[in-house]
Design a protein around this motif. Sequence first.
Motif, PDB file in Angstrom:
ATOM      1  N   VAL A  85      40.898  38.391  37.708  1.00 43.93           N
ATOM      2  CA  VAL A  85      41.632  39.373  36.903  1.00 43.93           C
ATOM      3  C   VAL A  85      43.091  38.938  36.844  1.00 43.93           C
ATOM      4  O   VAL A  85      43.672  38.573  37.864  1.00 43.93           O
ATOM      5  N   ALA A  86      43.675  38.972  35.641  1.00 41.81           N
ATOM      6  CA  ALA A  86      45.085  38.611  35.477  1.00 41.81           C
ATOM      7  C   ALA A  86      45.727  39.553  34.464  1.00 41.81           C
ATOM      8  O   ALA A  86      45.115  39.887  33.453  1.00 41.81           O
ATOM      9  N   SER A  87      46.952  39.973  34.771  1.00 40.11           N
ATOM     10  CA  SER A  87      47.680  40.839  33.839  1.00 40.11           C
ATOM     11  C   SER A  87      48.806  40.039  33.190  1.00 40.11           C
ATOM     12  O   SER A  87      49.359  39.120  33.802  1.00 40.11           O
ATOM     13  N   VAL A 123      45.281  42.920  30.120  1.00 39.22           N
ATOM     14  CA  VAL A 123      44.647  42.442  31.342  1.00 39.22           C
ATOM     15  C   VAL A 123      43.417  41.659  30.925  1.00 39.22           C
ATOM     16  O   VAL A 123      42.626  42.121  30.099  1.00 39.22           O
ATOM     17  N   VAL A 146      39.911  40.062  32.134  1.00 44.05           N
ATOM     18  CA  VAL A 146      38.909  40.228  33.183  1.00 44.05           C
ATOM     19  C   VAL A 146      37.792  39.230  32.924  1.00 44.05           C
ATOM     20  O   VAL A 146      37.076  39.335  31.922  1.00 44.05           O
ATOM     21  N   PRO A 177      49.541  47.424  33.367  1.00 42.22           N
ATOM     22  CA  PRO A 177      48.747  46.235  33.675  1.00 42.22           C
ATOM     23  C   PRO A 177      48.625  45.922  35.162  1.00 42.22           C
ATOM     24  O   PRO A 177      47.548  45.540  35.622  1.00 42.22           O
ATOM     25  N   GLN A 178      49.703  46.097  35.932  1.00 40.42           N
ATOM     26  CA  GLN A 178      49.627  45.777  37.359  1.00 40.42           C
ATOM     27  C   GLN A 178      48.683  46.718  38.092  1.00 40.42           C
ATOM     28  O   GLN A 178      47.905  46.286  38.945  1.00 40.42           O
ATOM     29  N   GLU A 206      45.110  45.802  37.226  1.00 40.57           N
ATOM     30  CA  GLU A 206      44.739  44.576  37.929  1.00 40.57           C
ATOM     31  C   GLU A 206      44.451  44.849  39.402  1.00 40.57           C
ATOM     32  O   GLU A 206      43.450  44.372  39.959  1.00 40.57           O
ATOM     33  N   GLN A 207      45.287  45.636  40.050  1.00 47.32           N
ATOM     34  CA  GLN A 207      45.080  45.968  41.459  1.00 47.32           C
ATOM     35  C   GLN A 207      43.785  46.749  41.660  1.00 47.32           C
ATOM     36  O   GLN A 207      43.026  46.478  42.607  1.00 47.32           O
ATOM     37  N   ASN A 235      40.827  44.333  41.266  1.00 47.22           N
ATOM     38  CA  ASN A 235      40.700  43.459  42.423  1.00 47.22           C
ATOM     39  C   ASN A 235      40.163  44.220  43.626  1.00 47.22           C
ATOM     40  O   ASN A 235      39.365  43.693  44.398  1.00 47.22           O
TER      41      ASN A 235
END
Length: 147
Positions: free
Chosen positions: A81-83, A113, A115, A134-135, A138-139, A142
């Motif tokens: 996963v990346a934002s 984001v 995925v 977005p953060q 993402e958290q 994860n």
Amino acid sequence: MSRYNERQWPSFALLFALILLLPATLLVFVPIDTRVGIVVAVLLYMAVTAVLVMSSRRITVNDEGLTVGPAHLPHDAIGEVASFEGEEATAERGVRLDARAWLAIRGGISPVVRVEVLDPADPTPYWLVSTRKPQQLEQALNAARGS
């Protein structure tokens, strides 16, 4: 238990811009009857606003996985996963976009984001989702992936 929940309401700017429906509707109906024009203009504005509000997408991360609108990705199919924000988000939606990706892009919401989809039977390499947070998304993803 929900780890993340976001509703993508229409922006205030969009709802404000819809006010232009009022004079446009009045231009059509005032020559017929002023009272009918005012009633139709107000009802049309309220109806369009209601449709936009009711059709706003919900993003949820819970113990079952990620749900974006009607689509669902189980937690065991969630990979990396990346934002992205700013120019990086623009590149993800543009030059870096894979044509096979599943998109949940909303105009007026720049951050995204990405995925990764781990299901080998799914031809979709990743989901790209617009989000205002977005953060946090993402958290949450994860954390769901780790459990």
